[in-house]
Scaffold this active site. Structure first.
Site, short mmCIF file in Angstrom:
data_model
loop_
_atom_site.label_atom_id
_atom_site.label_comp_id
_atom_site.label_asym_id
_atom_site.label_seq_id
_atom_site.Cartn_x
_atom_site.Cartn_y
_atom_site.Cartn_z
N TYR A 96 0.70 -0.98 -0.02
CA TYR A 96 -0.07 0.02 -0.17
C TYR A 96 0.83 1.25 0.16
O TYR A 96 0.56 2.43 -0.72
CB TYR A 96 -0.99 -0.10 1.25
N ASN A 105 1.77 10.49 -3.58
CA ASN A 105 1.74 11.06 -1.92
C ASN A 105 2.05 9.72 -1.16
O ASN A 105 1.30 9.14 -0.72
CB ASN A 105 0.27 11.33 -1.55
N ARG A 110 -3.35 5.02 3.78
CA ARG A 110 -4.54 4.68 4.15
C ARG A 110 -5.53 5.09 3.12
O ARG A 110 -6.52 4.17 2.59
CB ARG A 110 -4.99 5.18 5.46
N ASN A 119 -12.41 0.16 -5.44
CA ASN A 119 -12.16 -0.10 -6.68
C ASN A 119 -13.24 -0.90 -7.61
O ASN A 119 -13.55 -1.69 -6.86
CB ASN A 119 -10.81 -1.12 -6.79
N CYS A 127 -6.37 -5.15 -7.49
CA CYS A 127 -6.52 -4.71 -5.85
C CYS A 127 -5.98 -5.73 -5.02
O CYS A 127 -5.55 -5.67 -3.91
CB CYS A 127 -7.35 -3.94 -5.53
N HIS A 128 -6.22 -7.07 -5.34
CA HIS A 128 -5.89 -8.37 -4.90
C HIS A 128 -4.56 -8.35 -4.49
O HIS A 128 -3.80 -9.06 -3.72
CB HIS A 128 -6.70 -9.49 -5.12
N GLU A 155 -2.08 -16.84 -9.40
CA GLU A 155 -1.18 -16.03 -10.20
C GLU A 155 0.49 -16.51 -9.69
O GLU A 155 1.29 -15.76 -10.30
CB GLU A 155 -1.29 -14.44 -9.69
#
Length: 160
Positions: A96, A105, A110, A119, A127-128, A155
């Site tokens: 993250y 940024n 968070r 998403n 996003c996984h 994957e």
């Protein structure tokens, strides 16, 4: 909405204006309505559902139908995060914090997590593939940790 039944659960695919706009994960609420789909939108959603099924069953080189998360994502930083996340391919992971840095940024970790949670196109914009910097867990996922682990395993990611 078109449906994709897989061994990982029931998924939905929505299209509007000639673009895939939303993937509905198992356990999600009804899709966010942004207008009335046309017959061609419904056909496109069907193509998206077929592509999603192929992806879940191991074909990670999908030519996804045209898609756009902007329809449902309005926050500028969230858009930047999702744009950067689209460069993280199958079998790759990112934290993250790294995602926040790539989006401009580095302190907004968070907010990067919030963008992942919001998403509208999970799996297409993977996003996984985002993990917490602290080891020992795969982190949260709107579809649940079990689904996140299963997608990552398919994957080639090995936890631990």
């Amino acid at each position: 909405m078109a449906h994709a039944e897989t061994d990982l659960g029931h998924f939905g695919v929505c299209a509007l204006g000639g673009l895939i706009t939303q993937i509905v994960l198992p356990g999600d609420n009804e899709p966010t309505s942004t207008g009335q789909p046309t017959a061609s939108d419904r056909e496109l959603a069907g193509h998206g559902a077929a592509a999603l099924t192929q992806f879940i069953h191991g074909n990670h080189h999908i030519d996804w139908p045209p898609y756009n998360p902007r329809v449902l994502v309005t926050a500028p930083f969230y858009r930047k995060v999702l744009a950067q996340l689209s460069f993280v391919g199958p079998g790759e992971t990112v934290t993250y914090g790294e995602l926040a840095r790539r989006a401009g940024n580095p302190r907004a970790v968070r907010a990067a997590a919030g963008a992942c949670a919001a998403n509208p196109l999970p799996i297409i914009i993977g996003c996984h593939r985002v993990l917490p910097a602290t080891g020992g867990t795969v982190g949260g996922y709107r579809g649940g940790q079990e689904l996140k682990r299963a997608l990552l395993a398919r994957e080639g990611y090995q936890e631990g």
